[in-house]
Design a protein around this motif. Structure first.
Motif, PDB file in Angstrom:
ATOM      1  N   LYS A 217       1.003  -1.098   0.060  1.00 56.64           N
ATOM      2  CA  LYS A 217      -0.152  -0.073   0.057  1.00 56.64           C
ATOM      3  C   LYS A 217       0.786   1.262  -0.232  1.00 56.64           C
ATOM      4  N   TYR A 218       1.870   1.295   0.752  1.00 58.36           N
ATOM      5  CA  TYR A 218       2.907   2.319   0.946  1.00 58.36           C
ATOM      6  C   TYR A 218       3.584   2.601  -0.393  1.00 58.36           C
ATOM      7  N   ASN A 219       4.115   1.561  -0.962  1.00 60.06           N
ATOM      8  CA  ASN A 219       4.929   1.629  -2.025  1.00 60.06           C
ATOM      9  C   ASN A 219       4.198   2.233  -3.194  1.00 60.06           C
ATOM     10  N   ASP A 220       2.678   1.515  -3.187  1.00 55.88           N
ATOM     11  CA  ASP A 220       1.728   2.165  -4.217  1.00 55.88           C
ATOM     12  C   ASP A 220       1.293   3.514  -4.094  1.00 55.88           C
ATOM     13  N   GLY A 221       1.616   4.138  -3.002  1.00 53.67           N
ATOM     14  CA  GLY A 221       1.103   5.559  -2.723  1.00 53.67           C
ATOM     15  C   GLY A 221      -0.285   5.727  -2.393  1.00 53.67           C
ATOM     16  N   GLU A 222      -0.776   4.568  -1.832  1.00 50.25           N
ATOM     17  CA  GLU A 222      -2.125   4.334  -1.410  1.00 50.25           C
ATOM     18  C   GLU A 222      -2.410   4.358   0.065  1.00 50.25           C
ATOM     19  N   MET A 223      -1.434   4.639   0.850  1.00 49.42           N
ATOM     20  CA  MET A 223      -1.544   4.735   2.176  1.00 49.42           C
ATOM     21  C   MET A 223      -2.204   5.844   2.697  1.00 49.42           C
ATOM     22  N   SER A 224      -3.311   5.791   3.548  1.00 49.61           N
ATOM     23  CA  SER A 224      -3.761   7.026   3.874  1.00 49.61           C
ATOM     24  C   SER A 224      -3.697   7.055   5.449  1.00 49.61           C
ATOM     25  N   ASP A 225      -3.853   8.365   6.084  1.00 58.56           N
ATOM     26  CA  ASP A 225      -3.778   8.451   7.667  1.00 58.56           C
ATOM     27  C   ASP A 225      -5.307   8.294   8.034  1.00 58.56           C
ATOM     28  N   TYR A 226      -5.249   8.167   9.240  1.00 56.80           N
ATOM     29  CA  TYR A 226      -6.767   8.422   9.929  1.00 56.80           C
ATOM     30  C   TYR A 226      -6.518   8.873  11.530  1.00 56.80           C
ATOM     31  N   ILE A 227      -7.006   9.942  11.788  1.00 61.26           N
ATOM     32  CA  ILE A 227      -7.161  10.290  13.137  1.00 61.26           C
ATOM     33  C   ILE A 227      -8.528  10.232  13.695  1.00 61.26           C
ATOM     34  N   PRO A 228      -8.914   9.647  14.745  1.00 61.65           N
ATOM     35  CA  PRO A 228     -10.310   9.625  15.133  1.00 61.65           C
ATOM     36  C   PRO A 228     -10.834  11.057  15.394  1.00 61.65           C
ATOM     37  N   THR A 229     -11.821  11.338  15.246  1.00 61.63           N
ATOM     38  CA  THR A 229     -12.523  12.664  15.697  1.00 61.63           C
ATOM     39  C   THR A 229     -12.947  12.475  17.238  1.00 61.63           C
ATOM     40  N   ASP A 230     -13.178  13.670  17.940  1.00 61.45           N
ATOM     41  CA  ASP A 230     -13.586  13.375  19.173  1.00 61.45           C
ATOM     42  C   ASP A 230     -14.849  12.633  19.483  1.00 61.45           C
ATOM     43  N   LYS A 231     -15.882  12.982  18.332  1.00 64.07           N
ATOM     44  CA  LYS A 231     -16.912  12.056  18.306  1.00 64.07           C
ATOM     45  C   LYS A 231     -16.751  10.662  18.110  1.00 64.07           C
ATOM     46  N   ASP A 232     -15.787  10.085  17.380  1.00 61.76           N
ATOM     47  CA  ASP A 232     -15.510   8.815  17.197  1.00 61.76           C
ATOM     48  C   ASP A 232     -15.052   8.168  18.518  1.00 61.76           C
ATOM     49  N   LEU A 233     -14.225   9.091  19.348  1.00 64.25           N
ATOM     50  CA  LEU A 233     -13.647   8.629  20.521  1.00 64.25           C
ATOM     51  C   LEU A 233     -14.678   8.306  21.511  1.00 64.25           C
ATOM     52  N   ALA A 234     -16.016   9.315  21.466  1.00 69.84           N
ATOM     53  CA  ALA A 234     -16.788   9.459  22.567  1.00 69.84           C
ATOM     54  C   ALA A 234     -17.611   8.087  22.205  1.00 69.84           C
ATOM     55  N   LYS A 235     -17.582   7.648  21.110  1.00 67.18           N
ATOM     56  CA  LYS A 235     -18.288   6.195  20.967  1.00 67.18           C
ATOM     57  C   LYS A 235     -17.578   5.157  21.659  1.00 67.18           C
ATOM     58  N   GLY A 236     -16.345   5.136  21.584  1.00 68.83           N
ATOM     59  CA  GLY A 236     -15.677   4.033  22.348  1.00 68.83           C
ATOM     60  C   GLY A 236     -15.856   4.349  23.824  1.00 68.83           C
ATOM     61  N   PHE A 237     -15.587   5.663  24.252  1.00 77.67           N
ATOM     62  CA  PHE A 237     -15.822   5.862  25.756  1.00 77.67           C
ATOM     63  C   PHE A 237     -17.103   5.583  26.215  1.00 77.67           C
ATOM     64  N   ALA A 238     -18.185   5.524  25.456  1.00 76.55           N
ATOM     65  CA  ALA A 238     -19.361   5.035  26.008  1.00 76.55           C
ATOM     66  C   ALA A 238     -19.424   3.565  26.168  1.00 76.55           C
TER      67      ALA A 238
END
Lengths: 458, 458
Positions: free
Chosen positions: B430-451
């Motif tokens: 994926k990295y070699n093909d330039g297809e790697m993306s980043d992801y940072i969870p939003t506060d909303k994403d985290l809130a779901k986990g915290f629940a």
């Protein structure tokens, strides 16, 4: 557990690492016959080889006089990233077998390429850089050699084109990815980047390619590209020379504990790892200083030493290389499709061939199901998952140790564990699923291969 | 090239290998809170844990007083097959960065499992054998832990069932094959071999499974099978204890050359490798003997230390385990599908959590594309293809070294290189093909986990 005076692993310090490769030819009373130019039938000169190989490698190829050839600091420096490799006392294997023999192995698989191939890749890339070249080409089948050369090319800052047999590049996508990660260009072969490739594609549209075709493409690319050379990973004398770090380190490590092996065992494909492992011991043997038994092990499905002819033959199946005098099954010989792993070369190192012909080396062939039996029982007690190639040597080492159990002989056995099996798991799967079969070519099969050996007027 | 007084690799002799693990809890003024039984809300007793874990591991888990816990000869014996591991001076990386910092790394990837996991697998399998048990169970996602435990179980002669997340067993068939080669039974989870598995299969026919489900199956199998226990590969105190061989060997090696690191960096998933690396240095720090900066590195996509809550939570997503007080994103948190490699655990070792909470550890999170940048430039100059997990530590080590280049500080940086990337090549592709993306969870994403963090009455 036996007593532990000899440690489980013997490591050398950096100061103890070899400063010279060992040129066994300096002690051979009879040298192997020279390479011949297939067009003229005359011995190859340095000038014949220069369009293809680096100058320094050619000098090493032709050197029959100097026992020691210095390893330049620029190579020793890279060697330090993955060497010295340990000599391991196989205490747990001995215990499992209940043998009175002592078993030692030299493990060359602790680097990302997973095998001993990096020893020569490092040297050849260094010399290319020193000569002012910009790029290298090579071919790869299973991919260990391509990975090793990609690592070395990245380290020294050279561009690299790897012609990878198309079917391998499709079946082993992850091997291809390691090579790409080190910055090399992987070209599935046959390709449209060379005349040789285009010709094959025209004749056989949709072909999965062959090593012979990949060699032709890599050589063509090297000889038609400015500042570019071709690099080979086995068979040739200079490759075997670079692999003598294996034997030199082994000897330094074992000498520390006063151990001289009674038997040294290695797997034989092109012969460079086996030659590298035995070289310093063989040099002593040729000078009457020891009486070690040297055993080269080859697959029953590709038995060049045990059933081949000692003849001049091409080094590649595409018949583009100089002719070498060697044990060969014929450059047109193809091992059975059920054959797992490497060791599928039709010929054998001219040095190993000569030593075998003159009675200094014994050769054995083994069937692959027995090889995998040995591999798995080794993995379970010694921890390391071996490459199928290396497991040929394990098989014979175990057999020797079991003989000792019968006779009570306390032989010291050293074998070469050339690599790991991380990229051979399709073969292990076959074995685990009980679907591995053996194949021994019939005399008729061999006759077909022998028919491809060219006629040479001496 | 800088001068070479310090060798490229520092190896210990067998005599220098640790005879004791280092229990950092003996020096913690504030211990982490005890595990709670989720049904009673009361601290877990030894009796609560005995149906699941080996007795000796439970004693280690609960030991907060002894700094040294002896490594039995039966474990040291197996350790010799893959230890000591080297401390490497990253001369080539330093040169490439042009930094005045000194960079060292402890490389744990030179064994067939490809990672540090074998340190604890060896110990836990040994104790199971010693207790007279016949078999073990565990779960595995990416497969490194399953491979390590399969190797250890083969060595000590125990049966092993590995519940492998179904989608992983399909996507990583070769990882599965290594485990099988060592004689373990790989069961794609969910399976019909347990009530938990059957329930999931009924509710979600065709599901690819999850680590939470695999844990539930493995624990159920262990607690319903005679002479069988469950084994965990991270998070718990006794696992971290076994990993202290990493830190102890590092310290012995560096002490030989009078080197005390200024910064120690490790990647953090469950925290056992990082905890093992820093333990003896942290013990000294807690006694006022040094002022080392300890940096735990986690993926930006699964940031339990940097963005999690310090709370009691389940150790598994299926909510079957005792509750641990730790930094957690919530047992129901799932990292994004684009996240490569391990370090995808929702929680963190209670020891690491406590030390972080008390200010002894710094935590950083990094994005995966920058992690892979670091991985590839490391591979090209130092030779080793790192695991994506380990490359988190490489990233921060490089950043620290580049800061030194700016400031002129000659910091001594030590990081943990926990494993190789041989089985993570899909991510490299994926990295070699330039297809790697980043992801940072939003506060909303985290809130779901915290629940999903359970309410506990203190």
């Amino acid at each position: 557990m036996k007593s532990r005076q000899i440690p489980y692993k013997i490591y050398l310090s950096e100061e103890e690492m070899p400063r010279y490769w060992y040129n066994v030819k300096a002690h051979m009373k009879i040298q192997h016959e020279p390479f011949l130019n297939p067009e003229t039938g005359k011995p190859c000169t340095k000038a014949d080889l220069q369009p293809v190989f680096c100058d320094e490698c050619i000098d090493q190829e032709l050197n029959t006089t100097d026992e020691r050839i210095e390893i330049p600091e620029g190579i020793r420096s890279f060697y330090r990233t993955f060497r010295p490799s340990p000599v391991v006392r196989a205490y747990f294997l001995e215990e499992q077998l209940g043998t009175c023999a002592e078993i030692y192995y030299k493990f060359e698989g602790s680097n990302t390429s997973g095998s001993h191939k990096l020893n020569s890749a490092a040297a050849q890339a260094y010399y290319a850089k020193k000569q002012g070249l910009k790029s290298l080409t090579t071919e790869t089948g299973a991919g260990q050699w391509g990975t090793a050369l990609a690592m070395a090319s990245a380290f020294y800052g050279l561009n690299l084109d790897v012609y990878m047999v198309k079917v391998s590049s499709e079946q082993k996508p992850y091997r291809k990815e390691v090579i790409r990660t080190y910055g090399a260009n992987v070209i599935p072969s046959p390709s449209d980047t060379t005349a040789a490739g285009r010709k094959i594609l025209e004749e056989f549209p949709g072909t999965g390619g062959s090593l012979g075709c990949a060699i032709s493409e890599a050589v063509e690319k090297a000889t038609t590209t400015p500042s570019c050379r071709y690099v080979l990973g086995s068979v040739l004398d200079h490759v075997l020379l670079h692999q003598t770090v294996i034997g030199l380190e082994s000897k330094t490590a074992l000498d520390k504990y006063g151990i001289t092996p009674d038997v040294i065992i290695g797997c034989c494909g092109g012969g460079s790892n086996f030659g590298g492992l035995i070289a310093p011991y063989m040099g002593d043997r040729l000078q009457g200083k020891n009486d070690i038994e040297f055993i080269g092990v080859e697959p029953a499905s590709c038995p060049s030493l045990t059933r081949g002819k000692y003849a001049y033959d091409f080094c590649d199946s595409a018949k583009t290389t100089p002719l070498a005098k060697m044990y060969t099954l014929g450059c047109g010989f193809m091992p059975s499709a059920n054959h797992a792993g490497g060791l599928r070369y039709h010929g054998m190192s001219p040095i190993i061939s000569r030593l075998y012909h003159d009675g200094y080396i014994k050769a054995l062939s083994v069937e692959q199901s027995k090889v995998f039996d040995a591999a798995v029982s080794f993995a379970k007690c010694e921890g390391i998952l071996p490459a199928p190639e290396s497991a040929h040597a394990i098989r014979v080492a175990i057999d020797e140790a079991l003989k000792c159990k019968q006779t009570g002989e306390k032989k010291k056995i050293l074998f070469g564990l050339t690599g790991t099996g991380y990229f051979d798991l399709a073969a292990y799967k076959k074995y685990n699923d009980g679907e591995m079969s053996d194949y021994i070519p019939t005399d008729k099969d061999l006759a077909k291969g022998f028919a491809t050996i060219p006629e040479i007027k001496a």
